[in-house]
Design a protein around this motif. Structure first.
Motif, PDB file in Angstrom:
ATOM      1  N   UNK A 177       0.834  -1.209   0.000  1.00  0.00           N
ATOM      2  CA  UNK A 177       0.000   0.000   0.000  1.00  0.00           C
ATOM      3  C   UNK A 177       0.865   1.254   0.000  1.00  0.00           C
ATOM      4  N   UNK A 178       1.898   1.218   0.830  1.00  0.00           N
ATOM      5  CA  UNK A 178       2.791   2.380   0.902  1.00  0.00           C
ATOM      6  C   UNK A 178       3.414   2.653  -0.479  1.00  0.00           C
TER       7      UNK A 178
ATOM      8  N   UNK B 282       2.309   1.749  -3.375  1.00  0.00           N
ATOM      9  CA  UNK B 282       1.310   2.181  -4.358  1.00  0.00           C
ATOM     10  C   UNK B 282       0.983   3.660  -4.183  1.00  0.00           C
ATOM     11  N   UNK B 283       0.839   4.082  -2.926  1.00  0.00           N
ATOM     12  CA  UNK B 283       0.596   5.508  -2.681  1.00  0.00           C
ATOM     13  C   UNK B 283       1.778   6.329  -3.189  1.00  0.00           C
ATOM     14  N   UNK B 284       2.975   5.825  -2.935  1.00  0.00           N
ATOM     15  CA  UNK B 284       4.185   6.512  -3.378  1.00  0.00           C
ATOM     16  C   UNK B 284       4.215   6.606  -4.905  1.00  0.00           C
TER      17      UNK B 284
ATOM     18  N   UNK C 251       1.676   6.712  -6.962  1.00  0.00           N
ATOM     19  CA  UNK C 251       0.738   7.741  -7.435  1.00  0.00           C
ATOM     20  C   UNK C 251       1.295   9.148  -7.153  1.00  0.00           C
ATOM     21  N   UNK C 252       1.844   9.305  -5.961  1.00  0.00           N
ATOM     22  CA  UNK C 252       2.370  10.618  -5.580  1.00  0.00           C
ATOM     23  C   UNK C 252       3.516  11.054  -6.502  1.00  0.00           C
TER      24      UNK C 252
ATOM     25  N   UNK D  40      -7.214   2.440  -7.057  1.00  0.00           N
ATOM     26  CA  UNK D  40      -7.569   1.329  -6.189  1.00  0.00           C
ATOM     27  C   UNK D  40      -9.020   1.495  -5.759  1.00  0.00           C
TER      28      UNK D  40
ATOM     29  N   UNK E  45       5.467   8.223   1.221  1.00  0.00           N
ATOM     30  CA  UNK E  45       4.080   7.987   1.597  1.00  0.00           C
ATOM     31  C   UNK E  45       3.945   6.934   2.692  1.00  0.00           C
TER      32      UNK E  45
ATOM     33  N   UNK F 237      -5.458   8.275  -5.615  1.00  0.00           N
ATOM     34  CA  UNK F 237      -5.204   6.838  -5.668  1.00  0.00           C
ATOM     35  C   UNK F 237      -6.486   6.007  -5.620  1.00  0.00           C
TER      36      UNK F 237
END
Lengths: 546, 215
Positions: free
Chosen positions: A471-472, A474-476, A478-479, A507, B110, B147
Motif C-alpha cells: 500500500x505504501x 502504491x501511494x508513493x 501515485x504521488x 484502487x 508515503x 489513488x
C-alpha cells in the motif's frame, strides 16, 4: 576588396609554418615566445579588425569573428597565446574599446587552449578586463556606439559566467596553492566574486529593459514600444537577453532551480522568436531548463524540453558541422541531454518522438537505461554526475582551512539530493512491471508477487504485512507520478498537477484497476525505410551493365 | 501581520537587492511570522537560504528548520527539494535539521503510519509550526484522492494519523467524499484513469508525396 586579399592570404599561411609548433624543448619554446614575431598576416588582420569595430561593420565582423579568428588561431596560436597587449596596442593606436575586445578574446583563448590553463594573474586580469568592458557599456550616458555580431555577444556572456565558474573551482582547490597564491587570493576577495557577477548580469538586464520587451513581445505587441533609449540598440537588447540565459546558468550552478526557471519568465523556450537565433544559446538554455525541471521532479516538463531541443539538433546537425570550435561544446551538451532524458524516461516512462527513441535504443544509452530500470543505483549516479552542470559553492573556503580539495562538495551535494529522490522511487519499476501485465489485480495477489520477488524473506512472509508495505509503495507510485506540468502562462514555474506517465492505476477498495498506454506498431517509419531501400535497390539495378 | 509583510518583503526580493545581507533580519522575522500565522511564502524563504549560502557565517539552524518544515506543509509541491538544494551537506547533518530531513523522506515515500509514529515521539519538533499536522493531512488527502475510488474507513482514519470519528467525518466532508457503511467513496476514477491508445494515422496523400520523390 580587402577581405578577399586577406582570405587569400590566410590560405598561404604555410610560409609561416616555422612559427606554429612547439619544439618540445622548454627553453627553446621560451626563446621562441620571446622572439616570436607577429606574422604580417596577423598584423594586417588586427588592423582591419579594429577598423571594422570602430566603423561598426557588423557583417564583416561576423566573418572575422567566426572564421578569420579561429583560422588564425589554428595556424599560429594553437599552443601559444595571441600577441601581448602592448604589441597589439601599438598597431591600433591603443584604441581603448578595441583593446578591451581584443583582450577578451586573448584571455578566452588562454582559457581554452593553453595547457595548464590561465595563471592566477591572467584570471585576475581577465576579470578586470570584463569590468572595463561592462563599465564602458553600462555607465555610458547614452548608448555606446558599438555593434557586435550576436554570436559574439552570446559567447561573451557565456564566457564571463564560465570564467567565474572556472575561478570558483580553482579557488576551492586549496591543496595545490603556494602560500603566495593564497595570500594574493585572500587580499583580492572581490575578484570574481559571485555578487559582482550577479550584479553585472542584473545590470545588463535592467539597462536593456529586456524583461519588459519580452513581456510585450509575448503578448503580441511591439517590443520597441517599451525598449527605452538603450534597449532599442541591438547591443543592449541582445546583451540583456543573453544575460537572462547567463543568470539561468549561474542560478543552476548554485543549485537555485527556482530562480533559474523564474528568470526566463516570458521566454517560451520551445518557440522560435526574434531573440532565439543563436543555436548554442538555444541549446544551452534547454539544457539548464530541462535539468532544473528534472531536479524539481517535473519529469514531463523536462522530457518535453529535452526532446524538443534534441529533435532540433538532429534536424540541423549539418549546420554545426562546419564550425568546429562550437561543435565540441554542442556535442558534449547533446550527449549530456540524452543521458538526462534517459534518466527521466526511466523514472517517468512516457512516449517520446520516434527519432529520439531511435537514438536512445543505441547501445550505450540502451544499456544504461536497462541497468537503471533494474534498480542499479550506481548507474543512476554515474549518469547524473556525467550529465549534470559543474556545480559550485558560492562561498570559497577560508584560506586557512585544511589544504584540501573543496571543489567537489557542491556536485556531491546535488548528487546526494537527486539520489535521495531515486532511492525513494526504488520500488516503482518493479510495481510497474507487474501492473503492466494486468487490467485488474487484487491487492493481495500483487502483495504475494512482491513478497516472492523479495528474496530476503526465506519463503516466509506475513500477507498482512506485505499488503501493508505494498500500500505504501502504491501511494508513493501515485504521488511521484503526479507532477506539476506546464501548459500555458508566461512563467515556466506555473503548471497543473498531471499524471503524464504511460501507466496509471486506481484502487477500488481491494482491487487495483490499471490503465496502460498502448502504442500501435508504427508503420510509417517502417514504410519510409522500406521505400528508401527499394529506391536504392532500383538505382543499383539500373547501374548494372550486362 | 504576514499579509502586511508580504509587500515589504516583495521589494526586498527584486533584482540584486535579493542578495543584500542587511535584509536578512527582516526576512528571518518573516519566517517566524509564517510559522506562527500559518502563512507561506516560498520565494521569501528561498531568499533566506540563498543569503545563508552566500554568507555562511549567518547561518541559523533554527530558522532553516522552520523553512524546511514550512516546505513540508506545501506537499505535494517539491518545495522541500528546492530548499535542500540550496543548503550544504554539512548543514543537513545538524540537529534538528537531520530529523526534518528524515520526516521528509518518509513523507515522500508515503509511509504515513511511520510518519505519525515519529511525530508522536517528537512532538516538540513541529510544535511551533501552526497547523503543521493538518497541512500533512491535506497532503494525505491529496494522495488518497488520486489513488482511491473507495477506501476502507478504518484505513483512511489510520492514514490521517489515527483520528477519531468526528475528525474523520470533518475531512471526508471537506473533500466532498461519501461514507458508504464501512467504505468511503472518494471519486469515480474511471473517467480520469483509462487506457490510452496511440495510433499512427497516415493518409494516402502523404505517402504519395514520398513515393513521388523516389524515382
Amino acid at each position: 576588396m580587402y577581405t578577399d586579399d586577406t582570405q587569400e592570404g590566410f590560405d598561404n599561411y604555410n610560409s609561416y609554418d616555422d612559427y606554429s609548433a612547439h619544439t618540445g624543448d622548454p627553453t627553446l619554446d621560451e626563446y621562441n615566445r620571446q622572439h616570436f614575431k607577429m606574422p604580417e598576416l596577423v598584423k594586417s588582420f588586427l588592423v582591419y579588425f579594429r577598423n571594422c569595430v570602430s566603423e561598426g561593420l557588423v557583417f564583416e565582423l561576423q566573418t572575422l569573428y567566426e572564421q578569420s579568428w579561429p583560422k588564425l588561431t589554428e595556424d599560429y596560436f594553437e599552443k601559444r597565446p595571441w600577441p601581448e597587449e602592448a604589441e597589439v596596442a601599438a598597431l591600433v593606436d591603443s584604441d581603448p574599446v578595441f583593446m578591451i575586445l581584443y583582450k577578451e578574446l586573448y584571455y578566452r583563448h588562454i582559457y581554452a587552449k593553453i595547457q595548464g590553463g590561465p595563471t592566477l594573474e591572467q584570471r585576475f586580469n581577465s576579470f578586470y578586463n570584463y569590468c572595463d568592458l561592462f563599465n564602458y557599456i553600462l555607465s555610458a550616458e547614452e548608448p555606446v556606439p558599438l555593434e557586435l555580431p550576436d554570436l559574439w555577444l552570446w559567447e561573451l556572456i557565456d564566457e564571463f559566467v564560465y570564467q567565474f565558474q572556472s575561478f570558483a573551482q580553482y579557488r576551492a582547490r586549496l591543496q595545490k596553492k603556494t602560500p603566495q597564491d593564497l595570500k594574493t587570493l585572500n587580499s583580492n576577495n572581490k575578484v570574481w566574486n559571485v555578487l559582482c557577477v550577479l550584479n553585472v548580469l542584473h545590470s545588463l538586464v535592467d539597462k536593456s529593459n529586456i524583461r519588459q520587451q519580452l513581456e510585450v513581445y509575448a503578448s503580441g505587441g511591439d517590443p520597441d514600444s517599451v525598449s527605452g533609449e538603450f534597449g532599442s540598440h541591438s547591443l543592449y537588447k541582445m546583451l540583456g537577453y543573453f544575460s537572462l540565459v547567463g543568470l539561468l546558468r549561474l542560478h543552476s550552478l548554485l543549485g537555485d532551480y527556482y530562480q533559474a526557471i523564474k528568470v526566463l519568465e516570458n521566454i517560451e523556450v520551445h518557440k522560435k522568436s526574434q531573440y532565439a537565433h543563436i543555436p548554442a544559446c538555444q541549446i544551452s538554455t534547454s539544457y539548464y531548463v530541462g535539468f532544473a525541471y528534472m531536479m524539481m521532479r517535473r519529469y514531463s516538463d523536462a522530457i518535453r524540453t529535452f526532446s524538443s531541443i534534441l529533435l532540433y539538433i538532429q534536424r540541423t546537425k549539418q549546420l554545426f558541422a562546419s564550425k568546429t570550435y562550437q561543435h565540441d561544446q554542442i556535442n558534449k551538451q547533446t550527449d549530456q541531454m540524452y543521458h538526462l532524458l534517459a534518466i527521466c524516461l526511466v523514472l517517468h516512462p512516457q512516449c517520446v518522438d520516434e527519432s529520439i527513441q531511435q537514438t536512445l535504443r543505441e547501445k550505450s544509452y540502451h544499456e544504461k537505461m536497462y541497468k537503471m530500470q533494474m534498480g542499479d543505483l550506481q548507474e543512476f549516479e554515474n549518469s547524473f554526475v556525467y550529465a549534470c552542470p559543474k556545480f559550485l559553492s558560492p562561498c570559497s573556503p577560508e584560506i586557512d582551512c585544511l589544504p584540501d580539495d573543496y571543489s567537489k562538495e557542491a556536485i556531491q551535494h546535488q548528487t546526494a539530493v537527486f539520489m535521495d529522490e531515486v532511492a525513494q522511487q526504488k520500488m516503482l519499476p518493479t510495481i510497474r512491471s507487474y501492473l503492466k501485465l494486468y487490467t485488474t489485480l487484487p491487492l493481495s495477489k500483487l502483495a504475494n508477487f512482491m513478497a516472492q520477488n523479495n528474496r530476503n524473506n526465506d519463503g516466509k512472509w506475513d500477507l498482512d504485512k506485505e499488503t501493508q508495505n505494498l500500500m505504501i509503495h502504491l501511494l508513493c507510485f501515485k504521488h511521484k507520478m503526479k507532477n506539476v506540468v506546464w501548459s500555458k502562462g508566461s512563467s515556466g514555474l506555473e503548471g497543473k498537477f498531471q499524471s503524464g506517465s504511460e501507466l496509471d492505476f486506481y484502487i477500488d477498495n481491494d482491487m487495483i484497476h490499471i490503465a496502460d498506454t498502448k502504442v500501435a506498431h508504427r508503420y510509417g517509419d517502417f514504410f519510409i525505410r522500406k521505400i528508401l531501400k527499394f529506391e536504392d535497390l532500383n538505382r543499383k539495378l539500373r547501374m548494372l551493365k550486362i | 501581520m504576514a499579509e502586511a509583510m508580504k509587500q515589504t518583503v516583495a521589494t526586498m526580493l527584486k533584482g540584486i537587492e535579493r542578495y543584500n545581507p542587511d535584509n536578512l533580519p527582516t526576512l528571518e522575522r518573516y519566517v517566524e511570522i509564517q510559522s506562527r500565522e500559518n502563512a507561506y511564502d516560498l520565494e521569501a524563504n528561498l531568499a533566506v537560504l540563498k543569503l545563508y549560502q552566500f554568507n555562511a557565517h549567518s547561518f541559523n539552524a533554527d530558522i532553516c528548520g522552520q523553512i524546511l518544515l514550512k516546505a513540508l506543509t506545501n506537499l505535494p509541491h517539491t518545495d522541500f527539494i528546492l530548499c535542500k538544494c540550496l543548503m550544504s551537506e554539512r548543514q543537513l547533518q545538524q540537529e534538528p535539521i537531520n530529523q526534518i530531513i528524515y520526516l521528509a523522506d518518509i513523507l515522500e515515500q508515503c509511509d504515513f503510519l511511520m510518519f505519525w509514529t515519529r511525530i508522536h515521539s517528537l512532538p516538540e519538533l513541529t510544535q511551533r509550526i501552526t497547523g503543521f499536522l493538518d497541512s500533512i493531512r491535506k497532503f494525505v488527502c491529496h494522495v488518497v484522492g488520486i489513488t482511491y475510488q473507495s477506501i476502507g474507513r478504518g484505513k483512511l482514519a489510520e492514514l490521517l494519523g489515527d483520528v477519531d470519528d468526528s475528525t474523520l467525518k470533518h475531512w471526508i466532508k471537506k473533500y466532498g467524499w461519501k461514507e458508504e457503511s464501512n467504505l468511503v467513496f472518494i471519486a469515480n476514477q474511471d473517467e480520469n484513469i483509462k487506457t490510452k491508445n496511440i495510433n499512427e494515422k497516415i493518409d494516402f496523400e502523404s505517402v504519395g508525396a514520398i513515393m513521388a520523390s523516389c524515382r
